[in-house]
Design a protein around this motif. Sequence first.
Motif, PDB file in Angstrom:
ATOM      1  N   GLY A  62       0.268  -6.401  -8.558  1.00  0.00           N
ATOM      2  CA  GLY A  62       0.716  -6.708  -7.199  1.00  0.00           C
ATOM      3  C   GLY A  62      -0.441  -6.875  -6.240  1.00  0.00           C
ATOM      4  O   GLY A  62      -0.434  -7.784  -5.385  1.00  0.00           O
ATOM      5  N   LEU A  63      -1.448  -6.018  -6.363  1.00  0.00           N
ATOM      6  CA  LEU A  63      -2.623  -6.097  -5.501  1.00  0.00           C
ATOM      7  C   LEU A  63      -3.351  -7.427  -5.684  1.00  0.00           C
ATOM      8  O   LEU A  63      -3.686  -8.108  -4.704  1.00  0.00           O
ATOM      9  N   VAL A  64      -3.588  -7.804  -6.921  1.00  0.00           N
ATOM     10  CA  VAL A  64      -4.300  -9.050  -7.211  1.00  0.00           C
ATOM     11  C   VAL A  64      -3.475 -10.257  -6.800  1.00  0.00           C
ATOM     12  O   VAL A  64      -4.002 -11.227  -6.227  1.00  0.00           O
ATOM     13  N   PHE A  65      -2.173 -10.201  -7.073  1.00  0.00           N
ATOM     14  CA  PHE A  65      -1.296 -11.320  -6.702  1.00  0.00           C
ATOM     15  C   PHE A  65      -1.335 -11.545  -5.195  1.00  0.00           C
ATOM     16  O   PHE A  65      -1.469 -12.682  -4.722  1.00  0.00           O
ATOM     17  N   GLY A  66      -1.223 -10.460  -4.438  1.00  0.00           N
ATOM     18  CA  GLY A  66      -1.285 -10.585  -2.990  1.00  0.00           C
ATOM     19  C   GLY A  66      -2.640 -11.068  -2.514  1.00  0.00           C
ATOM     20  O   GLY A  66      -2.729 -11.907  -1.602  1.00  0.00           O
ATOM     21  N   ALA A  67      -3.712 -10.567  -3.124  1.00  0.00           N
ATOM     22  CA  ALA A  67      -5.067 -10.977  -2.723  1.00  0.00           C
ATOM     23  C   ALA A  67      -5.279 -12.466  -2.967  1.00  0.00           C
ATOM     24  O   ALA A  67      -5.908 -13.152  -2.139  1.00  0.00           O
ATOM     25  N   LEU A  68      -4.772 -12.978  -4.081  1.00  0.00           N
ATOM     26  CA  LEU A  68      -4.916 -14.407  -4.370  1.00  0.00           C
ATOM     27  C   LEU A  68      -4.177 -15.251  -3.336  1.00  0.00           C
ATOM     28  O   LEU A  68      -4.656 -16.325  -2.933  1.00  0.00           O
ATOM     29  N   GLN A  69      -3.028 -14.774  -2.904  1.00  0.00           N
ATOM     30  CA  GLN A  69      -2.319 -15.487  -1.842  1.00  0.00           C
ATOM     31  C   GLN A  69      -3.120 -15.443  -0.541  1.00  0.00           C
ATOM     32  O   GLN A  69      -3.161 -16.412   0.215  1.00  0.00           O
ATOM     33  N   GLY A  70      -3.771 -14.314  -0.296  1.00  0.00           N
ATOM     34  CA  GLY A  70      -4.630 -14.210   0.878  1.00  0.00           C
ATOM     35  C   GLY A  70      -5.802 -15.159   0.806  1.00  0.00           C
ATOM     36  O   GLY A  70      -6.190 -15.762   1.816  1.00  0.00           O
ATOM     37  N   VAL A  71      -6.368 -15.324  -0.382  1.00  0.00           N
ATOM     38  CA  VAL A  71      -7.475 -16.270  -0.562  1.00  0.00           C
ATOM     39  C   VAL A  71      -7.014 -17.690  -0.257  1.00  0.00           C
ATOM     40  O   VAL A  71      -7.700 -18.460   0.430  1.00  0.00           O
ATOM     41  N   ALA A  72      -5.843 -18.054  -0.782  1.00  0.00           N
ATOM     42  CA  ALA A  72      -5.316 -19.401  -0.543  1.00  0.00           C
ATOM     43  C   ALA A  72      -5.069 -19.639   0.938  1.00  0.00           C
ATOM     44  O   ALA A  72      -5.283 -20.750   1.454  1.00  0.00           O
ATOM     45  N   THR A  73      -4.636 -18.600   1.641  1.00  0.00           N
ATOM     46  CA  THR A  73      -4.355 -18.733   3.073  1.00  0.00           C
ATOM     47  C   THR A  73      -5.621 -18.725   3.908  1.00  0.00           C
ATOM     48  O   THR A  73      -5.810 -19.573   4.788  1.00  0.00           O
ATOM     49  N   GLY A 118       1.146  -7.116  -1.280  1.00  0.00           N
ATOM     50  CA  GLY A 118       1.458  -7.252  -2.695  1.00  0.00           C
ATOM     51  C   GLY A 118       1.496  -5.908  -3.401  1.00  0.00           C
ATOM     52  O   GLY A 118       2.360  -5.659  -4.243  1.00  0.00           O
ATOM     53  N   LEU A 119       0.560  -5.034  -3.040  1.00  0.00           N
ATOM     54  CA  LEU A 119       0.518  -3.691  -3.626  1.00  0.00           C
ATOM     55  C   LEU A 119       1.801  -2.918  -3.325  1.00  0.00           C
ATOM     56  O   LEU A 119       2.400  -2.296  -4.218  1.00  0.00           O
ATOM     57  N   LEU A 120       2.235  -2.957  -2.064  1.00  0.00           N
ATOM     58  CA  LEU A 120       3.440  -2.224  -1.679  1.00  0.00           C
ATOM     59  C   LEU A 120       4.703  -2.850  -2.274  1.00  0.00           C
ATOM     60  O   LEU A 120       5.658  -2.140  -2.583  1.00  0.00           O
ATOM     61  N   ALA A 121       4.709  -4.162  -2.446  1.00  0.00           N
ATOM     62  CA  ALA A 121       5.853  -4.803  -3.104  1.00  0.00           C
ATOM     63  C   ALA A 121       5.951  -4.339  -4.551  1.00  0.00           C
ATOM     64  O   ALA A 121       7.052  -4.107  -5.075  1.00  0.00           O
ATOM     65  N   SER A 122       4.795  -4.178  -5.216  1.00  0.00           N
ATOM     66  CA  SER A 122       4.790  -3.664  -6.589  1.00  0.00           C
ATOM     67  C   SER A 122       5.257  -2.218  -6.637  1.00  0.00           C
ATOM     68  O   SER A 122       5.997  -1.819  -7.547  1.00  0.00           O
ATOM     69  N   LEU A 123       4.823  -1.422  -5.669  1.00  0.00           N
ATOM     70  CA  LEU A 123       5.276  -0.035  -5.605  1.00  0.00           C
ATOM     71  C   LEU A 123       6.791   0.014  -5.443  1.00  0.00           C
ATOM     72  O   LEU A 123       7.475   0.821  -6.092  1.00  0.00           O
ATOM     73  N   ALA A 124       7.327  -0.848  -4.584  1.00  0.00           N
ATOM     74  CA  ALA A 124       8.782  -0.916  -4.410  1.00  0.00           C
ATOM     75  C   ALA A 124       9.462  -1.340  -5.709  1.00  0.00           C
ATOM     76  O   ALA A 124      10.566  -0.885  -6.026  1.00  0.00           O
ATOM     77  N   GLY A 125       8.805  -2.207  -6.482  1.00  0.00           N
ATOM     78  CA  GLY A 125       9.358  -2.629  -7.765  1.00  0.00           C
ATOM     79  C   GLY A 125       9.438  -1.486  -8.760  1.00  0.00           C
ATOM     80  O   GLY A 125      10.407  -1.371  -9.529  1.00  0.00           O
ATOM     81  N   ILE A 126       8.430  -0.625  -8.753  1.00  0.00           N
ATOM     82  CA  ILE A 126       8.452   0.551  -9.621  1.00  0.00           C
ATOM     83  C   ILE A 126       9.605   1.473  -9.229  1.00  0.00           C
ATOM     84  O   ILE A 126      10.354   1.972 -10.080  1.00  0.00           O
ATOM     85  N   VAL A 127       9.754   1.697  -7.918  1.00  0.00           N
ATOM     86  CA  VAL A 127      10.863   2.525  -7.420  1.00  0.00           C
ATOM     87  C   VAL A 127      12.206   1.896  -7.788  1.00  0.00           C
ATOM     88  O   VAL A 127      13.148   2.594  -8.186  1.00  0.00           O
ATOM     89  N   HIS A 128      12.279   0.586  -7.673  1.00  0.00           N
ATOM     90  CA  HIS A 128      13.515  -0.134  -8.003  1.00  0.00           C
ATOM     91  C   HIS A 128      13.870   0.050  -9.473  1.00  0.00           C
ATOM     92  O   HIS A 128      15.033   0.313  -9.819  1.00  0.00           O
TER      93      HIS A 128
END
Length: 348
Positions: A128-139, A253-263
């Motif tokens: 999640g962290l890397v996925f979000g960071a890559l989106q940040g790079v693109a932006t 992205g990190l927090l979305a992944s954390l929410a996914g674990i909780v889910h």
Amino acid sequence: MTDVQDKIPDGTVGAATPVAQSSGGVAATLFRFQSVFGLIAVFVAAIIFSPRKNGAILFVSADNLANVVRAVSEIGIIAVGMTFVILIGGIDLSVGAVLGLAAVGSAVLMVENDWGFLPSVVLVLAIGLVFGALQGVATAMIGIQSFIVTLAGLQIARGLARIWSGGQGVAIAYGDGPKEAPTSFALLGERTFGGLVPIPVIIFAVVAIAAVVFLRVSAFSRHLYAVGGNEKAARLSGVPVVRVKIAVFAICGLLASLAGIVHAVQLNQGSPNDGIGYELDAIAAVVIGGTSLAGGRGSVAGTVAGALLLGVLNNILALNNIDSNIQLLIKGLVIVAAAALQRLRPTS
């Protein structure tokens, strides 16, 4: 027009309304804490309109209130990350899909690959962290609008989840044998403090408190608000705009992944279809919480109140067996009302 905009603080674009210009200190306070007052109003209304059983108000029962905050925990965690993104004037539409990817990853790693609890959680959070960071790079570095980047990210994350799971949900069973997840993972879905407080709620509370403290004391928070208020001015002032944007999307992205674990632990499965529409609820919580979609103004505390408001509203409508279509209509009206209040909010 440029001169007018340059004089407007907090990243708000457009001239202040007459109501905002004439507002005094009391009005400013009301607008500042609009999400809290809204939560109190909805909570009181929920008590008034709650069904009764043997003379007891069902809404305020300990089990029901625990269910309310438990249901809010996943959206709340995502909404905290979304607050960071919206504060810089961005948006992240991929968080629901990242949640689904994280839920699938948690299930597949522990059930099908026999990974332990800690390695699985660390890897899923890193994804999640890397996925979000890559989106940040693109932006930030390529200059693509965050709406487009994260819309594509939504499709990519959903596709990766389907490939990883074979297009099917992966059930999570607990034990020490093959094809079973560690029992330590199941603890994340349990309740503590005498069975009253769900552990997902504690995770949400820790995330929210950490975010509030972080935004109050860190130098990064000043950079974040500066970028959201006026990106060009922030860059000229020496703020590392690119790094701020990448960091913000990485956090989301990190927090979305954390929410996914909780889910995953709450539903005992990971499905590539998990999290559909969660991004809309997260954005709604942020808007209701008073954060400006233009960036530069808002707070995590307001977002928490906004998420709880939505949770209470969903719960009381369900308790009264209101038609699901009517529920959507009511929620939509609440979001529009919150957005309208932002237009009336004093700008000074």
